[in-house]
Design an enzyme around this catalytic site. Structure first.
Site, mmCIF file in Angstrom:
data_model
loop_
_atom_site.group_PDB
_atom_site.id
_atom_site.type_symbol
_atom_site.label_atom_id
_atom_site.label_comp_id
_atom_site.label_asym_id
_atom_site.label_seq_id
_atom_site.Cartn_x
_atom_site.Cartn_y
_atom_site.Cartn_z
ATOM 1 N N GLU A 25 0.827 -1.210 0.000
ATOM 2 C CA GLU A 25 0.000 0.000 0.000
ATOM 3 C C GLU A 25 0.860 1.258 0.000
ATOM 4 O O GLU A 25 0.562 2.224 -0.700
ATOM 5 C CB GLU A 25 -0.927 0.017 1.229
ATOM 6 C CG GLU A 25 -2.135 -0.887 1.096
ATOM 7 C CD GLU A 25 -2.917 -0.614 -0.181
ATOM 8 O OE1 GLU A 25 -3.193 0.563 -0.490
ATOM 9 O OE2 GLU A 25 -3.242 -1.588 -0.904
ATOM 10 N N SER B 162 19.581 -8.223 -7.499
ATOM 11 C CA SER B 162 18.475 -8.506 -8.416
ATOM 12 C C SER B 162 18.737 -9.642 -9.410
ATOM 13 O O SER B 162 17.806 -10.364 -9.753
ATOM 14 C CB SER B 162 18.096 -7.242 -9.191
ATOM 15 O OG SER B 162 17.928 -6.159 -8.324
ATOM 16 N N HIS C 283 4.218 -10.262 -9.636
ATOM 17 C CA HIS C 283 5.663 -10.423 -9.481
ATOM 18 C C HIS C 283 6.228 -9.311 -8.600
ATOM 19 O O HIS C 283 6.999 -9.549 -7.684
ATOM 20 C CB HIS C 283 6.370 -10.403 -10.847
ATOM 21 C CG HIS C 283 7.856 -10.227 -10.732
ATOM 22 N ND1 HIS C 283 8.672 -11.228 -10.247
ATOM 23 C CD2 HIS C 283 8.654 -9.162 -10.978
ATOM 24 C CE1 HIS C 283 9.930 -10.771 -10.232
ATOM 25 N NE2 HIS C 283 9.939 -9.540 -10.658
ATOM 26 N N SER C 284 5.828 -8.094 -8.898
ATOM 27 C CA SER C 284 6.261 -6.947 -8.093
ATOM 28 C C SER C 284 5.236 -5.852 -8.321
ATOM 29 O O SER C 284 4.246 -6.043 -9.027
ATOM 30 C CB SER C 284 7.640 -6.459 -8.541
ATOM 31 O OG SER C 284 7.528 -5.824 -9.810
#
Lengths: 368, 487
Positions: free
Chosen positions: B164, B250, B379-380
């Site tokens: 959020e 990453s 996923h993101s």
């Protein structure tokens, strides 16, 4: 296999190769002259070749730090270039060992080992084969400290790899890929020019708290012979060395190319041109100050390397020196480098930045 | 040449095929396809057996049931005393080859591409949170069980609130672990703090279990001056030296070879610890996965490879990722013991990792764990997964297969948890998180000086020069630069 073939062929030494072989620091007065100006190491010691000097450094590294490890393809029996001879016998197979044939695995394993506080001394059998490990070196090793805010580092990592022309290596046993690694903040790139330099710089690289890619001039493994102190010594990284004083032009190079430049200096001297010769030794982070001081004195600069000219590290040096010495430069910076072709087999003599190419560029620059 | 050989062999071949049929009383697969070895069972694995006898000896025409496997094993034993049945390793029918003796056979047997049945999946709790009868699992104390539960809930709430916060533009990026809470927490609970964790990026629960505070998570996501990474990496790239949790990077699967190197170090130091590395189904396609498994097997390192097979690599389903039976089968090809486990069953994950850790350390070997689960979230925050997968699939996993509610039923079934404690926990965590976010948001950013540190152990001259140049530019054009980063 390929390496063995190379060694055999190296012994056979065809005409051109033998002729160019003289460029190294072995035997003759040329080599002695370079060695004499060297600083940092005690004089004396036995005359040994470059692979023996590397071998001595590895013995010392393992002996002085129980957390040091040496590994890579075929290193167990002594390595295809004999650099790791005797290490497994003396230090055991837990500390000196073969790995599977997988460069990304070697680099990744080495990073993990180094990150646990060990000195991981990894060998990539030829610099031509380092590319599968490129991601590990560039995205992992180089950024390990930075990305963690110094929570972790892999500073104990040193990757040794033979680079450069050898007279008959063709595409995949001849390349000089140093420039790729010079574009990567977080790495150090070191290239020695002779046995004594190799030992001192390798020990310094192994003990440096940053990951180092250490390129060894494979042509000099056997051909370069000079006296190497037997004791444990280190030569400073990121410090260039003026190995010949001169007043008309500055020549800069690294590794095996220093031999070519040395010969060019001597021939130029016969024509009355006085060259100052600098061995850069560490390509990143590099010693701009020494180069700058020399160019401010001579007003002219020539950079020479075996790698293709476009995008080579010579371009970086030329640009930096143009920025710093623009007012003092009396001619454009000359670059004598490899051609922008893949490294070719039968055309190697044409591809190479040979002595006469350098000599011509010296004359053109001096007479600009 | 081959034809002649086939002709000569054919009569013997036919006899043997007939015998084989009679023995097992069921049709054999096409003559040129050997069936795969029986599926691995818990306990001392088949690898030991095959290593002794050579892999040929466990390939037979039997079906895949365990009874057939047992019969096959018995037949093998008999075979070794009865050379004339054709499987024997006589002087001219076997070869000593690196790795062990290899038997020659007259059949031209191509190994099948897969086993007839998929590798089964270890589970302790059924969908209603009851332990399956006969299930063998590692006991957890009430205290540990409750900590596991509350950390799973905490992870879920953390994901909701940080997600959020990203949607409100307060942090730049986020990535949830929704649906994988059991994997995160239960695997962490089965480890010791001395075990080295080399995470991918969907395992913050491991860090949470180890004691990373909600404030520390928030500091990283906001990239403030208390972020250990000094604001250099995107949110969710956590790391902690104190907690033996390597900093997230990453690139996919690059941490796997590191885990092997770290595990080798632990082994050399004779530590009572292993390394564990996490990755997804997509990561198993990377070269580093294969490099790491092979290195680990050859070097006999105590490392657990934990694959979260959640079905999706961003938008790529596993059917477009690999054709093998998932990931666990890859272990065998590298000589690595493995297990498939229900990733949404906290007790199964806990038990499997507990056993894997024991084997890894005491036997000095890598273990592959494949946990079957589902990435319930996108996923993101840069992804909308409804564009490539059906919403009812997501909903099914989010509700019917939710690992937290299944585990809660078990905990509550034991009389260890009440609805009142549940609401107390949820409101407390929520409050703590909102507080942590407020603090992290107000905390100043790290200074510009930190831009240049840690590239090397010391700042080299080129970076000092660039630092100075940048400061001059900032003075000249202050409007170009963020005001919350101290110069």
């Amino acid at each position: 296999m390929a390496a063995r073939a190379l060694r055999e062929a190296g012994r056979r030494r065809r005409g051109w190769a033998a002729e160019v072989g003289r460029r190294c620091f072995s035997g003759g007065s040329a080599g002695a002259a370079v060695a004499e100006t060297k600083e940092g190491a005690a004089g004396g010691g036995k005359a040994v070749n470059l692979f023996t000097a590397v071998n001595q450094a590895l013995h010392i590294a393992l002996d002085t730090d129980p957390r040091a490890y040496v590994f890579g393809e075929d290193v167990g029996f002594g390595g295809v270039f004999r650099c790791t001879t005797g290490l497994a016998d003396r230090f055991g197979k837990n500390r000196v060992f073969n790995t599977p044939l997988c460069e990304q695995g070697i680099a990744g394993f080495a990073i993990g080992l180094a990150a646990m506080g060990n000195r991981a001394i990894a060998e990539i059998q030829f610099a031509d084969y380092i590319f599968p490990a490129f991601d590990q070196i560039v995205n992992e090793a180089a950024k390990f400290r930075y990305r963690s805010g110094n929570e972790f580092n892999c500073g104990g990592l040193t990757i040794r790899t033979p680079y450069g022309a050898v007279g008959h290596g063709g595409h995949y046993h001849s390349q000089s890929p140093e420039a790729f690694f010079c574009h990567v903040p977080g790495l150090k790139v070191v290239i020695p020019r002779s046995p004594r330099e190799a030992k001192g710089l390798l020990l310094a690289s192994i003990r440096d708290p940053n990951p180092v890619v250490f390129f060894e001039p494979k042509w000099l493994y056997r051909l370069a012979v000079e006296e190497v102190p037997e004791e444990d010594y280190m030569l400073p990284l990121s410090q260039a060395e003026v190995i010949r004083k001169g007043s008309d032009i500055t020549l800069i190079g690294w590794g095996a190319q220093l031999g070519v430049l040395k010969e060019a200096c001597e021939d130029a001297a016969k024509d009355g041109v006085s060259c100052e010769l600098i061995d850069l030794k560490t390509l990143i982070p590099w010693d701009k100050e020494t180069v700058e001081a020399s160019v401010k004195k001579t007003g002219k600069l020539l950079v020479s390397h075996e790698a293709p000219i476009t995008g080579g590290f010579g371009a970086e040096i030329a640009a930096s020196i143009a920025e710093r010495c623009f007012q003092r430069l009396e001619a454009p910076v000359a670059r004598v480098c490899g051609l922008d072709t893949p490294f070719p087999l039968v055309y190697e003599p044409f591809y190479m930045p040979t002595k006469n190419k350098v000599l011509d560029a010296i004359k053109a620059t001096v007479n600009y | 040449m081959a034809a002649l050989w086939l002709a000569r062999a054919s009569s013997q071949l036919a006899r043997r095929a007939a015998r084989s049929l009679a023995r097992h009383g069921e049709p054999s697969p096409p003559w040129f396809l050997a069936s795969a070895p029986p599926p691995p069972v818990l306990g001392p694995p088949a690898v030991e057996r095959s290593r002794r006898r050579g892999f040929c000896s466990v390939r037979r025409f039997a079906g895949e049931s365990s009874a057939a496997a047992a019969a096959a094993a018995a037949a093998t034993a008999a075979v070794e005393e009865e050379p004339e049945n054709g499987f024997a390793a006589g002087a001219d029918q076997a070869i000593d080859f690196p790795g062990g003796k290899v038997s020659f056979v007259a059949e031209m047997n191509f190994l099948p591409d897969s086993q007839r049945e998929r590798i089964n999946c270890y589970r302790v709790l059924d969908d209603d949170g009851r332990t399956i009868s006969d299930s063998k699992f590692q006991e957890v104390s009430k205290e540990v069980a409750l900590k596991m539960y509350s950390e799973m809930v905490t992870l879920q709430i953390m994901d909701t609130i940080f997600y959020e916060a990203q949607r409100q533009g307060r942090i730049s990026f986020y990535l949830t672990s929704n649906g994988e809470e059991a994997i995160n927490i239960a695997s962490a609970a089965a480890l010791s703090i001395d075990d080295i964790v080399l995470p991918q990026y969907r395992e913050p629960g491991v860090l949470l279990w180890r004691g990373f505070t909600l404030q520390e998570f928030a500091n990283q996501c906001f990239g403030n001056k208390l972020d250990y990474g000094k604001g250099r990496q995107m949110p969710i790239h956590y790391g902690s030296n104190r907690l033996n949790y390597f900093t997230v990077s990453s690139p996919i699967a690059t941490q796997l070879p590191h885990a092997v190197g770290a595990a080798y170090s632990l082994k050399m130091d004779k530590k009572d610890a292993c390394a564990i590395t996490y990755f997804g189904d997509g990561g198993t396609s990377e070269g580093d996965f294969h490099a790491a498994l092979n290195f680990a097997a050859v070097m006999e390192t105590p490392v657990i490879f934990f694959c979260r097979n959640n079905g999706w690599a961003i938008s790529t389903p596993t059917t477009e990722q690999f054709r093998s039976d998932g990931v666990v089968v890859r272990g065998q090809a590298y000589g690595i013991r493995g297990i498939r486990v229900d990733g949404n069953d906290a007790l199964a994950v806990y038990s499997a990792v507990h056993a894997a850790r024991e084997m890894a350390i005491t036997e000095g070997r890598p273990i592959l764990v494949e946990a079957l689960t589902y990435r319930v979230g996108h996923h993101s925050t840069s992804d909308d997964s409804t564009k490539y997968r059906p919403i009812d699939e997501i909903e099914h996993w989010r509700t019917a297969r939710d690992p937290i509610s299944r585990y809660r039923k078990w905990v509550q079934g034991n009389g260890w948890w009440s609805d009142a404690e549940e609401s107390e926990l949820r409101s407390r965590v929520r409050k703590e998180l909102l507080q942590a976010i407020q603090v992290a948001e107000r905390m100043p950013k790290p200074s510009v000086a930190e831009l240049f540190t840690d590239v090397y152990d010391q700042i080299p001259s080129n970076l000092r020069e660039q630092d100075q140049l940048l400061r001059d530019t900032i003075m000249k054009h202050p409007a170009d630069y963020p005001t919350d980063v101290p110069v």
